[in-house]
Design a protein around this motif. Structure first.
Motif, PDB file in Angstrom:
ATOM      1  N   ASP A 115      31.995  55.413  33.204  1.00 29.55           N
ATOM      2  CA  ASP A 115      32.108  53.961  33.311  1.00 29.55           C
ATOM      3  C   ASP A 115      33.311  53.661  34.195  1.00 29.55           C
ATOM      4  O   ASP A 115      34.455  53.864  33.793  1.00 29.55           O
ATOM      5  CB  ASP A 115      32.284  53.328  31.933  1.00 29.55           C
ATOM      6  N   GLY A 116      33.045  53.200  35.406  1.00 29.70           N
ATOM      7  CA  GLY A 116      34.109  52.868  36.350  1.00 29.70           C
ATOM      8  C   GLY A 116      34.692  51.486  36.132  1.00 29.70           C
ATOM      9  O   GLY A 116      35.592  51.074  36.861  1.00 29.70           O
ATOM     10  N   ASN A 117      34.198  50.759  35.159  1.00 30.54           N
ATOM     11  CA  ASN A 117      34.703  49.418  34.833  1.00 30.54           C
ATOM     12  C   ASN A 117      34.777  48.498  36.045  1.00 30.54           C
ATOM     13  O   ASN A 117      35.715  47.732  36.209  1.00 30.54           O
ATOM     14  CB  ASN A 117      36.060  49.532  34.131  1.00 30.54           C
ATOM     15  N   GLY A 118      33.759  48.592  36.908  1.00 35.46           N
ATOM     16  CA  GLY A 118      33.678  47.702  38.065  1.00 35.46           C
ATOM     17  C   GLY A 118      34.675  48.002  39.175  1.00 35.46           C
ATOM     18  O   GLY A 118      34.870  47.174  40.059  1.00 35.46           O
ATOM     19  N   ASP A 119      35.294  49.167  39.171  1.00 35.11           N
ATOM     20  CA  ASP A 119      36.291  49.540  40.185  1.00 35.11           C
ATOM     21  C   ASP A 119      35.613  49.676  41.548  1.00 35.11           C
ATOM     22  O   ASP A 119      34.753  50.519  41.738  1.00 35.11           O
ATOM     23  CB  ASP A 119      36.937  50.866  39.783  1.00 35.11           C
ATOM     24  N   MET A 120      35.998  48.835  42.495  1.00 38.64           N
ATOM     25  CA  MET A 120      35.397  48.843  43.821  1.00 38.64           C
ATOM     26  C   MET A 120      36.309  49.464  44.885  1.00 38.64           C
ATOM     27  O   MET A 120      36.005  49.396  46.070  1.00 38.64           O
ATOM     28  CB  MET A 120      35.025  47.409  44.233  1.00 38.64           C
ATOM     29  N   CYS A 121      37.421  50.037  44.474  1.00 39.43           N
ATOM     30  CA  CYS A 121      38.317  50.664  45.445  1.00 39.43           C
ATOM     31  C   CYS A 121      37.655  51.890  46.053  1.00 39.43           C
ATOM     32  O   CYS A 121      36.697  52.431  45.511  1.00 39.43           O
ATOM     33  CB  CYS A 121      39.647  51.039  44.780  1.00 39.43           C
ATOM     34  N   ARG A 122      38.187  52.340  47.177  1.00 33.67           N
ATOM     35  CA  ARG A 122      37.527  53.383  47.956  1.00 33.67           C
ATOM     36  C   ARG A 122      38.208  54.744  47.896  1.00 33.67           C
ATOM     37  O   ARG A 122      37.797  55.653  48.603  1.00 33.67           O
ATOM     38  CB  ARG A 122      37.417  52.939  49.407  1.00 33.67           C
TER      39      ARG A 122
END
Length: 166
Positions: A115-122
């Motif tokens: 679960d990335g909890n919505g993390d959009m970093c690259r």
């Protein structure tokens, strides 16, 4: 001289992208110092999580790669996992359905949920995860009545099998 300026600029551009990829990089996700130490040797610094028997069907399944997996000297499953993100806390759950595939030695399938909890970093952080395998050991002892044995672990998304002896 002009060629050196361009070379300097192109050398710094990827580094600046790394630092500007996220607004803020939490301390616990900052890159670890380079080390050639195997995962098992670093394992004492990593929290151990239990294997969850019969996970709910709605657990998130965000993308990740298992770069390495092995049984460490403490009999725990140690994995190096890489994922996209870097700005939020990520959660991992290792699930087992409670069953064994009949072979010698027996085999079982494990699924790592992320679960990335919505993390959009690259960024592409790599973390070490450790899992206590006592639940599998208990399941084996209950199913086969033996105090010792071997289970071949099959991790979804990992091309190698992992022998676990107890």
């Amino acid at each position: 001289m002009q060629g050196m300026r361009f070379a300097f600029f192109y050398a710094l551009a990827p580094l600046s992208a790394l630092f500007l990829g996220c607004a803020e990089l939490p301390d616990d996700l900052a890159p670890a110092p380079a080390s050639d130490t195997a995962p098992a040797a670093r394992a004492s610094r990593v929290a151990v999580q239990p294997v969850v028997r019969e996970c709910p069907a709605d657990l998130p399944m965000d993308a990740y790669n298992i770069n390495d997996a092995r049984i460490d000297e403490d009999g725990r499953l140690s994995m190096l996992v890489q994922y996209g993100g870097g700005c939020r806390e990520h959660e991992f759950t290792l699930c087992w359905d409670g069953g064994f595939m009949e072979s010698y030695p027996v085999q079982t399938r494990l699924v790592l949920h992320h679960d990335g909890n919505g993390d959009m970093c690259r960024a592409l952080p790599t973390v070490e995860l450790r899992f206590d395998l006592r639940e599998l050991e208990k399941g084996y002892k209950d199913a086969y009545g033996d105090d010792s044995g071997q289970i071949v672990l099959r991790l979804d998304g990992y091309d190698h099998t992992i022998p676990f002896s107890f």
